[in-house]
Design a protein around this motif. Structure first.
Motif, mmCIF file in Angstrom:
data_model
loop_
_atom_site.group_PDB
_atom_site.id
_atom_site.type_symbol
_atom_site.label_atom_id
_atom_site.label_comp_id
_atom_site.label_asym_id
_atom_site.label_seq_id
_atom_site.Cartn_x
_atom_site.Cartn_y
_atom_site.Cartn_z
ATOM 1 N N ILE A 1 0.845 -1.198 0.000
ATOM 2 C CA ILE A 1 0.000 0.000 0.000
ATOM 3 C C ILE A 1 0.883 1.252 0.000
ATOM 4 N N VAL A 2 1.852 1.250 0.899
ATOM 5 C CA VAL A 2 2.650 2.466 1.134
ATOM 6 C C VAL A 2 3.481 2.831 -0.105
ATOM 7 N N ASN A 3 3.957 1.822 -0.845
ATOM 8 C CA ASN A 3 4.726 2.134 -2.058
ATOM 9 C C ASN A 3 3.915 2.979 -3.037
ATOM 10 N N ASN A 4 2.594 2.763 -3.070
ATOM 11 C CA ASN A 4 1.742 3.583 -3.950
ATOM 12 C C ASN A 4 1.617 5.013 -3.427
ATOM 13 N N LEU A 5 1.634 5.158 -2.110
ATOM 14 C CA LEU A 5 1.599 6.514 -1.534
ATOM 15 C C LEU A 5 2.904 7.243 -1.870
ATOM 16 N N VAL A 6 4.011 6.513 -1.785
ATOM 17 C CA VAL A 6 5.324 7.109 -2.100
ATOM 18 C C VAL A 6 5.355 7.538 -3.565
ATOM 19 N N THR A 7 4.890 6.651 -4.442
ATOM 20 C CA THR A 7 4.865 6.975 -5.873
ATOM 21 C C THR A 7 4.019 8.222 -6.127
ATOM 22 N N GLY A 8 2.878 8.295 -5.467
ATOM 23 C CA GLY A 8 1.987 9.452 -5.627
ATOM 24 C C GLY A 8 2.643 10.731 -5.134
ATOM 25 N N ALA A 9 3.294 10.669 -3.977
ATOM 26 C CA ALA A 9 3.932 11.864 -3.411
ATOM 27 C C ALA A 9 5.085 12.323 -4.307
ATOM 28 N N LEU A 10 5.899 11.372 -4.778
ATOM 29 C CA LEU A 10 7.039 11.733 -5.643
ATOM 30 C C LEU A 10 6.565 12.344 -6.948
ATOM 31 N N ASP A 11 5.550 11.733 -7.530
ATOM 32 C CA ASP A 11 5.002 12.231 -8.791
ATOM 33 C C ASP A 11 4.459 13.650 -8.603
ATOM 34 N N CYS A 12 3.760 13.855 -7.501
ATOM 35 C CA CYS A 12 3.186 15.172 -7.208
ATOM 36 C C CYS A 12 4.290 16.220 -7.051
ATOM 37 N N LEU A 13 5.326 15.888 -6.275
ATOM 38 C CA LEU A 13 6.410 16.854 -6.047
ATOM 39 C C LEU A 13 7.089 17.215 -7.364
ATOM 40 N N GLU A 14 7.345 16.206 -8.191
ATOM 41 C CA GLU A 14 8.033 16.467 -9.454
ATOM 42 C C GLU A 14 7.161 17.307 -10.392
ATOM 43 N N ARG A 15 5.858 17.037 -10.395
ATOM 44 C CA ARG A 15 4.950 17.830 -11.230
ATOM 45 C C ARG A 15 4.854 19.281 -10.745
ATOM 46 N N HIS A 16 5.212 19.487 -9.485
ATOM 47 C CA HIS A 16 5.144 20.850 -8.943
ATOM 48 C C HIS A 16 6.514 21.515 -8.894
ATOM 49 N N GLY A 17 7.469 20.922 -9.569
ATOM 50 C CA GLY A 17 8.746 21.615 -9.765
ATOM 51 C C GLY A 17 9.943 21.012 -9.065
ATOM 52 N N ALA A 18 9.758 20.001 -8.245
ATOM 53 C CA ALA A 18 10.901 19.442 -7.515
ATOM 54 C C ALA A 18 11.774 18.623 -8.456
ATOM 55 N N SER A 19 13.072 18.623 -8.167
ATOM 56 C CA SER A 19 13.926 17.704 -8.908
ATOM 57 C C SER A 19 14.370 16.610 -7.934
ATOM 58 N N GLN A 20 14.733 15.472 -8.501
ATOM 59 C CA GLN A 20 14.990 14.298 -7.650
ATOM 60 C C GLN A 20 16.058 14.544 -6.600
ATOM 61 N N GLU A 21 17.080 15.373 -6.950
ATOM 62 C CA GLU A 21 18.157 15.583 -5.959
ATOM 63 C C GLU A 21 17.710 16.385 -4.737
ATOM 64 N N ASP A 22 16.539 16.991 -4.822
ATOM 65 C CA ASP A 22 16.019 17.744 -3.667
ATOM 66 C C ASP A 22 15.181 16.871 -2.739
ATOM 67 N N ILE A 23 14.978 15.613 -3.132
ATOM 68 C CA ILE A 23 14.100 14.732 -2.349
ATOM 69 C C ILE A 23 14.907 13.566 -1.773
ATOM 70 N N THR A 24 14.691 13.291 -0.504
ATOM 71 C CA THR A 24 15.311 12.121 0.131
ATOM 72 C C THR A 24 14.198 11.204 0.628
ATOM 73 N N LEU A 25 14.293 9.943 0.270
ATOM 74 C CA LEU A 25 13.291 8.952 0.711
ATOM 75 C C LEU A 25 13.904 8.091 1.815
ATOM 76 N N ILE A 26 13.277 8.113 2.977
ATOM 77 C CA ILE A 26 13.778 7.369 4.138
ATOM 78 C C ILE A 26 12.752 6.295 4.511
ATOM 79 N N HIS A 27 13.199 5.071 4.705
ATOM 80 C CA HIS A 27 12.269 4.004 5.105
ATOM 81 C C HIS A 27 12.406 3.695 6.593
ATOM 82 N N VAL A 28 11.292 3.452 7.240
ATOM 83 C CA VAL A 28 11.274 3.046 8.648
ATOM 84 C C VAL A 28 10.471 1.742 8.737
ATOM 85 N N PRO A 29 10.638 0.986 9.839
ATOM 86 C CA PRO A 29 9.929 -0.303 9.905
ATOM 87 C C PRO A 29 8.403 -0.146 9.845
ATOM 88 N N GLY A 30 7.853 0.642 10.783
ATOM 89 C CA GLY A 30 6.394 0.773 10.818
ATOM 90 C C GLY A 30 5.986 2.158 11.266
#
Ligand code: INI
Length: 156
Positions: free
Chosen positions: A29-58
């Protein structure tokens, strides 16, 4: 006649440093939320180097890691993503309460916007609906709320 002074936040992501903190629990489920958030940020002007994705257990670990990120002062805003799905015991209630309370506390203590994309669902179907199907994608909504709040704060 006096003019009303209003403050509104834009939805641009222009060179802001954003950290996404996402759970591995319920990753299907969460991977789809991540994909949605990343897509949204990029569509609003973010570039990948400005984003850090951190994973936690729960979800229970979200507040601590969000707090460490906020404390580092290396990021302008965060997005917390996860999914808690009710089981047979009261575990769900403890995880939801502590995760949501903790994330809100970090936001207030560090005055940093955190998009709240933590699904708290009674069923797996409810979670699927909110992760890119019938009820939209709460990762996208969390990203938009974070951007708007970030730009409001910058004007205060
Ligand atoms: N964590 C979640 O993110 N979602 C859940 O649905 C969940 N349930 O149901 O148990 C969950 N539990 C794990 C918890 O967040 C901690 O990672 C774990 O207790 C270790 O500290």
């Amino acid at each position: 006649m006096p003019t009303l002074h209003t403050i509104d936040g834009s939805l641009l992501c222009d060179h802001h440093k954003i950290a996404i903190v996402a759970t591995r629990f319920n990753s299907f489920i969460v991977n789809n939320l991540v994909t949605g958030a990343l897509d949204c940020l990029e569509r609003h002007g973010a570039s990948q180097e400005d984003i850090t994705l951190i994973h936690v257990p729960g979800a229970f670990e979200l507040p601590l890691v969000c707090q460490k990120v906020a404390k580092s002062k290396r990021y302008d805003a965060l997005i917390a993503l996860g999914a808690v799905i009710r089981g047979a015991t009261p575990h769900f209630d403890y995880v939801c309460t502590e995760a949501s309370k903790g994330i809100a506390q970090v936001m207030l203590n560090y005055e940093i916007p955190i998009g709240f994309g933590l699904l708290t669902c009674d069923t797996i179907d409810q979670a699927i609906e909110r992760a890119g199907s019938k009820a939209g994608n709460k990762g996208v909504e969390a990203a938009l709320a974070m951007l708007e709040t970030l730009h409001v704060l910058e004007q205060l």
